[in-house]
Design a protein around this motif. Structure first.
Motif, PDB file in Angstrom:
ATOM      1  N   ARG A 180       0.841  -1.194   0.000  1.00 50.11           N
ATOM      2  CA  ARG A 180       0.000   0.000   0.000  1.00 50.11           C
ATOM      3  C   ARG A 180       0.878   1.245   0.000  1.00 50.11           C
ATOM      4  NH1 ARG A 180      -5.410   0.562   3.684  1.00 50.11           N
ATOM      5  NH2 ARG A 180      -6.376   2.264   2.527  1.00 50.11           N
TER       6      ARG A 180
ATOM      7  N   GLN B  62      -2.151  -1.064  -3.906  1.00 51.37           N
ATOM      8  CA  GLN B  62      -3.199  -0.165  -3.433  1.00 51.37           C
ATOM      9  C   GLN B  62      -2.564   1.208  -3.219  1.00 51.37           C
ATOM     10  OE1 GLN B  62      -6.602  -0.563  -2.812  1.00 51.37           O
ATOM     11  NE2 GLN B  62      -6.543   1.645  -2.465  1.00 51.37           N
TER      12      GLN B  62
ATOM     13  N   ASP C 171      -3.254   5.207  -2.034  1.00 50.45           N
ATOM     14  CA  ASP C 171      -4.059   6.279  -1.465  1.00 50.45           C
ATOM     15  C   ASP C 171      -3.359   7.581  -1.842  1.00 50.45           C
ATOM     16  OD1 ASP C 171      -5.521   4.256  -0.393  1.00 50.45           O
ATOM     17  OD2 ASP C 171      -5.085   4.689   1.695  1.00 50.45           O
TER      18      ASP C 171
ATOM     19  N   ASP D 125      -6.068  13.339 -11.654  1.00 48.77           N
ATOM     20  CA  ASP D 125      -7.469  12.912 -11.628  1.00 48.77           C
ATOM     21  C   ASP D 125      -7.790  11.917 -12.746  1.00 48.77           C
ATOM     22  OD1 ASP D 125      -7.774  14.497  -9.455  1.00 48.77           O
ATOM     23  OD2 ASP D 125      -9.151  15.932 -10.359  1.00 48.77           O
TER      24      ASP D 125
ATOM     25  N   LEU E  95      -8.484   8.236 -11.573  1.00 47.09           N
ATOM     26  CA  LEU E  95      -9.604   7.929 -10.681  1.00 47.09           C
ATOM     27  C   LEU E  95     -10.395   6.687 -11.082  1.00 47.09           C
ATOM     28  CD1 LEU E  95     -10.933  11.536  -9.926  1.00 47.09           C
ATOM     29  CD2 LEU E  95      -9.534  10.069  -8.463  1.00 47.09           C
TER      30      LEU E  95
ATOM     31  N   LYS F 273      -9.713   0.992  -9.628  1.00 50.26           N
ATOM     32  CA  LYS F 273     -10.424   0.567  -8.415  1.00 50.26           C
ATOM     33  C   LYS F 273      -9.504   0.476  -7.207  1.00 50.26           C
ATOM     34  CE  LYS F 273     -14.039  -1.953 -10.899  1.00 50.26           C
ATOM     35  NZ  LYS F 273     -14.702  -3.277 -11.124  1.00 50.26           N
ATOM     36  N   ASN F 274      -8.204   0.263  -7.436  1.00 49.43           N
ATOM     37  CA  ASN F 274      -7.262   0.159  -6.327  1.00 49.43           C
ATOM     38  C   ASN F 274      -6.605   1.495  -5.966  1.00 49.43           C
ATOM     39  OD1 ASN F 274      -6.136  -0.261  -8.916  1.00 49.43           O
ATOM     40  ND2 ASN F 274      -4.305  -1.239  -8.079  1.00 49.43           N
ATOM     41  N   LEU F 275      -7.243   2.592  -6.414  1.00 48.50           N
ATOM     42  CA  LEU F 275      -6.805   3.933  -6.018  1.00 48.50           C
ATOM     43  C   LEU F 275      -7.920   4.647  -5.271  1.00 48.50           C
ATOM     44  CD1 LEU F 275      -4.651   6.567  -7.572  1.00 48.50           C
ATOM     45  CD2 LEU F 275      -7.037   7.224  -7.298  1.00 48.50           C
ATOM     46  N   ARG F 276      -7.560   5.260  -4.165  1.00 49.42           N
ATOM     47  CA  ARG F 276      -8.481   6.109  -3.415  1.00 49.42           C
ATOM     48  C   ARG F 276      -7.855   7.498  -3.327  1.00 49.42           C
ATOM     49  NH1 ARG F 276     -10.151   4.185   2.460  1.00 49.42           N
ATOM     50  NH2 ARG F 276     -11.217   2.612   1.192  1.00 49.42           N
ATOM     51  N   LYS F 277      -8.614   8.518  -3.699  1.00 48.34           N
ATOM     52  CA  LYS F 277      -8.068   9.878  -3.695  1.00 48.34           C
ATOM     53  C   LYS F 277      -8.764  10.733  -2.650  1.00 48.34           C
ATOM     54  CE  LYS F 277      -6.605  13.695  -6.662  1.00 48.34           C
ATOM     55  NZ  LYS F 277      -7.410  14.860  -6.375  1.00 48.34           N
ATOM     56  N   TYR F 278      -7.942  11.459  -1.894  1.00 49.17           N
ATOM     57  CA  TYR F 278      -8.411  12.452  -0.925  1.00 49.17           C
ATOM     58  C   TYR F 278      -8.058  13.817  -1.505  1.00 49.17           C
ATOM     59  CZ  TYR F 278      -8.435   8.382   2.180  1.00 49.17           C
ATOM     60  OH  TYR F 278      -8.658   7.155   2.742  1.00 49.17           O
TER      61      TYR F 278
ATOM     62  N   TRP G 114      -3.364   6.621   8.761  1.00 45.45           N
ATOM     63  CA  TRP G 114      -2.667   5.363   8.477  1.00 45.45           C
ATOM     64  C   TRP G 114      -1.750   4.949   9.640  1.00 45.45           C
ATOM     65  CZ3 TRP G 114      -3.568   9.222   4.880  1.00 45.45           C
ATOM     66  CH2 TRP G 114      -4.430   8.868   3.835  1.00 45.45           C
TER      67      TRP G 114
END
Length: 362
Positions: free
Chosen positions: A3, A33, A35, A45, A48, A51-56, A87
Motif C-alpha cells: 500500500r 493499493q 491512497d 485525476d 480515478l 479501483k485500487n486507487l483512493r483519492k483524498y 494510516w
C-alpha cells in the motif's frame, strides 16, 4: 509493502504531476493499493478510474500575493499532517512524497515510524531560502530520495539512500507522437511550453517572435486564459501576427506533432532545470531543441548533435541559431534523427520498476 500513501501538493498539468501519474499508473497496474492525497482538477485525476486507487482531494491554487500563497500552503500542510495519522495503525505502508512541498505528511510519517520516500523534482539550491529549508528537512526525514538527474543529486549533502531515476514519458504519450522530420522542417514552427513565471522567459519568447517574423511561434502556458490576459495587460504586450498563445492544455501531443523546433528558455540565473521533460517530449517527437547551458536538461543535449545549449541572456544568439537550424535542411535532419535516437534511452517500464524497487526498500 502493498500500500502506497502518496502526497502531492498541487495537481496541475506540469512536469512533476505528469511523472507522478505515470509512476502511480504503473504501480496500480502491478496491483498496488494507492491512497493519493492531492488537490482537485489536474492530470492525477485521470487515475480515478482505477479501483485500487483512493483519492483524498482538497482545493488549492497559487496566488500572485505571496502572503496568501504561504497561508494556503501552510493550511494544507497542517491538514495533510493530521490526515496522515489516518494510516497510523497500517503497518505495511510507505509514504511516497512527490516534490519537496508536502513536508507536513513527511513529518507525520516520521513521527509514526513509516518508511518515507521523497521523489525530488526541484533544485532547491538554485532557489530561495524557503526551498533550501525544505531540502534540509527532506534530507532529515527521508529514508530514500529519488533524484531525476546526476546534476540534481550532486547538490545534496547526504549520499546514503540517494538514487537517480531519470524521468520518462508514458507509452500512451509517445505512441501518439508522429516524427516527420521532412514535413517538420518545412513548417518552420517554433514551440515553447511553460508558465507565466518570468524565470521561464515568456517575454523573451514573445521577443523572439517579434525578431523572427518569417517563422511561426506557439506558446503553451500552464495557466488560465484569464491569467494570460492579465499578464499581457500588465506587461503591455501586443501579440504579433506570427505568435499564438494557448492556455493550459490537457493534451500537448498535437502541438509537438505540428512543431519544427522546441525551446526551453528557463533563466539559469533564477532557476535551473533538474531534468527537462519538455525537451524529452520534443526529442521523442523527433524535434531538435534549444535549452539552457546548465542543469539536468543540459545533460540531455550535445551541441550540434540533437540540439543546442544557449542561455536566454544570449537572445540574439538564439535567434541566429533558430535561423540556421530552419534554413539548413541537412543540419535539421541530422539534429532531428539524433534527437529521436536519444529519446529511446528513456523507458516508462524502467522508471516504474526503479521506483517500485525503491518503495519496497525497508
Amino acid at each position: 509493502m502493498n500500500r502506497i500513501i502518496c502526497f502531492h501538493l498541487f495537481n496541475d498539468y506540469s512536469g512533476s504531476p505528469k511523472v507522478l501519474k505515470m509512476a502511480l499508473e504503473g504501480l496500480l497496474k502491478k496491483g498496488y493499493q494507492v491512497d493519493l492525497i492531492s488537490s482537485k482538477g489536474g492530470v492525477l485525476d485521470e487515475l480515478l478510474h482505477y479501483k485500487n486507487l483512493r483519492k483524498y482531494s482538497y482545493s488549492y491554487r497559487f496566488s500572485n500575493n505571496p502572503v496568501i500563497t504561504i497561508l494556503r500552503y501552510s493550511t494544507i500542510q497542517i491538514y495533510t499532517f493530521l490526515l496522515a495519522f489516518r494510516w497510523l495503525f497500517h503497518k505495511d505502508v510507505v509514504f511516497y512524497i512527490n516534490t519537496l512541498l508536502p513536508v507536513g505528511p513527511a513529518l507525520a510519517g516520521r513521527i509514526m515510524g513509516k518508511h518515507i520516500v521523497y521523489h525530488y523534482h526541484e533544485n532547491a539550491f538554485a532557489k530561495g531560502a524557503f526551498y533550501k529549508a525544505l531540502a534540509t528537512a527532506m534530507q532529515k526525514l527521508a529514508h530514500e530520495i529519488i533524484c531525476v538527474s546526476e546534476y540534481q543529486a550532486s547538490f545534496l549533502k547526504r549520499e546514503k539512500g540517494v538514487i537517480v531515476a531519470p524521468n520518462s514519458l508514458s507509452n500512451n504519450f509517445t505512441n501518439r507522437l508522429i516524427p516527420t522530420p521532412q514535413t517538420a522542417f518545412e513548417r518552420k514552427q517554433i514551440l515553447m511550453l511553460g508558465s507565466l513565471k518570468l524565470y521561464k522567459s515568456p517575454l523573451e519568447f514573445i521577443e523572439l517572435a517579434q525578431k523572427l517574423p518569417q517563422f511561426t511561434f506557439e506558446l503553451v502556458v500552464n495557466d488560465t486564459q484569464e491569467n494570460i490576459n492579465g499578464f499581457m495587460k500588465e506587461h503591455k504586450i501586443n501579440i504579433c501576427k506570427n505568435l499564438t498563445i494557448y492556455p493550459q492544455q490537457n493534451d500537448v501531443v498535437p502541438f509537438y506533432n505540428q512543431a519544427s523546433l522546441v525551446l526551453n528558455l528557463s533563466d539559469k540565473k533564477q532557476v535551473v532545470e533538474t531534468f527537462g521533460l519538455t525537451a524529452l517530449e520534443a526529442m521523442s517527437a523527433g524535434l531538435p531543441v534549444i535549452v539552457p547551458t546548465e542543469g539536468g536538461i543540459a545533460e540531455m543535449v550535445v551541441d550540434g548533435e540533437n540540439g543546442y545549449k544557449i542561455d536566454v541572456q544570449n537572445l540574439n544568439q538564439i535567434a541566429e541559431c533558430i535561423k540556421t537550424i530552419l534554413s539548413d535542411e541537412t543540419l535539421y535532419m541530422k539534429l532531428a534523427q539524433n534527437a529521436l535516437a536519444y529519446s529511446k534511452r528513456f523507458s516508462e517500464a524502467k522508471m516504474v520498476n526503479c521506483i517500485e524497487m525503491i518503495l519496497n526498500r525497508k
